[in-house]
Design an enzyme around this catalytic site. Structure first.
Site, PDB file in Angstrom:
ATOM      1  N   ASP A 167      -1.273  -2.102   1.461  1.00  0.00           N
ATOM      2  CA  ASP A 167      -2.187  -3.090   2.085  1.00  0.00           C
ATOM      3  C   ASP A 167      -3.590  -2.846   1.610  1.00  0.00           C
ATOM      4  OD1 ASP A 167      -3.461  -4.389   4.288  1.00  0.00           O
ATOM      5  OD2 ASP A 167      -3.932  -2.583   5.231  1.00  0.00           O
ATOM      6  N   ASP A 201      -7.233  -3.735   3.058  1.00  0.00           N
ATOM      7  CA  ASP A 201      -8.317  -3.127   3.792  1.00  0.00           C
ATOM      8  C   ASP A 201      -7.871  -2.034   4.694  1.00  0.00           C
ATOM      9  OD1 ASP A 201     -10.328  -5.472   3.575  1.00  0.00           O
ATOM     10  OD2 ASP A 201      -8.524  -6.657   3.920  1.00  0.00           O
TER      11      ASP A 201
END
Length: 451
Positions: A16, A18
């Site tokens: 991922d 963020d």
């Protein structure tokens, strides 16, 4: 299943973006996210101007794992068995007596054990990441305002929150400089973002050199993803990743059928044609884990390539990657940094601190005085008994769906790739998979009530 987990045994390493690869200056980013919604509600929807003023003490309300009942305006903290440990109406905490009267020792009305309960529905919303948390404070203050002014119930403000999300974060917002969030990040990225430490950059190259396929799977749009990656990793960041998937719309990326969510090509950050399948690595938008896995089989030459995915959100990353795709999962849990040596860990060097932190606002990754620990809590009315301590629902899900949990990628970047991590599942332990150490509250808790 084996007792240990090793990156060396994985063929594919996915990330991922963020709050996983890209770490934010939480005090500044939280304030920016809060303001982006508050300004919209006040200016566009006519809400009380008092929402625009936030004191350092107000941030203590923020605690991951809370659920908001959208109809009655109550926030609740769940035990692992679905009973309510603490609750508030707006920001006003319920007393032990009010808690007992409202909820008793029964399961919360929307609770469903194991995988049956969604994180979001038309009736409730779980706050499970640092993008969400400022919204919890805002919604709680909206409930305060509406209760004070007209005692409104059931509440109907959620549609305005959704409109605020659309205004600030829609796909075209970055390009159009719409709202408050993207223009401000573009103006001063160094205020909100931390560059990746050299150890992490070296670690990514080490994985690549070891023959691992590296993937980036983010729900951020391609233009924002590019800004973040160039700032934190450098202009050559694309050389690190074999596959980049933006606007992945997680958790649907993992749970949807290929026909429901095909991959799309990108041209100048605009989504183009839908693809019937993926035939080569590259940069794509939307998509699904089924077609991705078919490509990974082709790229590795293996019938069942082993994938590990790093993410910070139980809702969007860890649960769906584990449950639907059967991937190994590494949870990035900044709360593990928040109780180092019993004190909040500094989120950045002293010379970089902004006025926000200087005013003693609670860092979002440390325990809330109002809500207590993210991991355990006492059953109301039994606080002085040893057997009153129970795991939270959030804590239970960590050990159920994460292979391991770490405070940051940096925490493991200097370990050899064949380092053997102890899995949560190794001995059915609630604490075995935390690296480098379990949270202090769990280590010090003694005997917990088993559920």
């Amino acid at each position: 299943m084996a007792q240990h987990f090793s990156l060396a045994a994985c063929d594919v390493v996915g990330f991922d973006l963020d709050h996983t690869l890209c770490c934010y200056n939480l005090p500044e980013s939280a304030r920016l996210i809060y303001n982006s919604f508050a300004q919209f509600l006040v200016k566009e929807k006519g809400y009380d101007k008092g929402l625009l003023t936030v004191t350092p003490e107000d941030w203590d309300f923020c605690c991951k794992g809370l659920a908001l009942d959208l109809e009655d305006g109550n926030f609740i903290k769940l035990a692992d068995n679905g009973t309510v440990l603490r609750a508030s109406h707006g920001t006003k905490m319920l007393s032990a007596e009010a808690l007992a009267e409202e909820f008793g020792r029964k399961e919360w009305k929307h609770f469903m054990p194991d995988t049956g309960m969604a994180f979001r529905s038309g009736k409730y919303y779980f706050y499970d990441n640092y993008f969400d948390l400022p919204g919890a404070l805002l919604c709680a203050r909206v409930v305060d305002s509406l209760t004070k002014n007209n005692g409104q119930k059931p509440f109907d403000f959620w549609k305005d929150i959704v409109a605020g999300i659309q205004h600030n974060y829609k796909m075209s917002a970055f390009k159009e400089n719409c709202g408050i969030y993207f223009p401000e990040i573009k103006r001063d990225p160094g205020k909100y973002l931390h560059t990746c430490p050299e150890s992490v950059k070296k670690w990514l190259r080490q994985l690549k050199n070891a023959g691992k396929i590296l993937m980036l799977i983010t729900s951020s749009h391609s233009d924002y993803c590019r800004l973040l990656c160039q700032y934190i990793l450098g202009n050559d960041f694309e050389d690190l990743f074999d596959i980049v998937i933006t606007n992945a719309l997680k958790p649907g990326f993992f749970s949807h059928l290929p026909s429901q969510r095909p991959f799309r090509t990108l041209e100048n950050d605009e989504e183009r044609e839908a693809l019937p399948f993926l035939d080569k690595p590259g940069w794509y938008s939307q998509g699904n884990a089924v077609h991705l896995y078919e490509l990974l089989k082709k790229m590795t030459g293996k019938p069942e390539p082993k994938v590990v995915y790093f993410g910070d959100s139980m809702h969007s990353d860890i649960f769906p990657a584990c449950h639907y795709s059967n991937w190994e999962t590494v949870l990035i849990l900044e709360e593990l940094r928040g109780d180092k040596d019993g004190k909040p860990e500094e989120s950045e060097p002293e010379e970089k601190k902004g006025k926000y932190e200087g005013s003693k606002a609670k860092p979002l990754n440390t325990s809330s005085k109002k809500w207590g620990s993210f991991f355990i809590d006492s059953v109301s009315g039994l606080e002085n008994r040893e057997d009153s301590l129970v795991y939270t629902w959030s804590c239970k899900r960590i050990s159920a769906y994460s292979t391991i949990a770490i405070p940051s990628i940096e925490a493991i970047a200097e370990l050899p790739l064949d380092y053997k991590f102890t899995r949560f599942s190794s001995n059915n332990s609630k604490t075995a998979g935390y690296y480098p150490n379990p949270p202090l509250v769990l280590s010090n808790a003694g005997k917990l009530t088993a559920k």
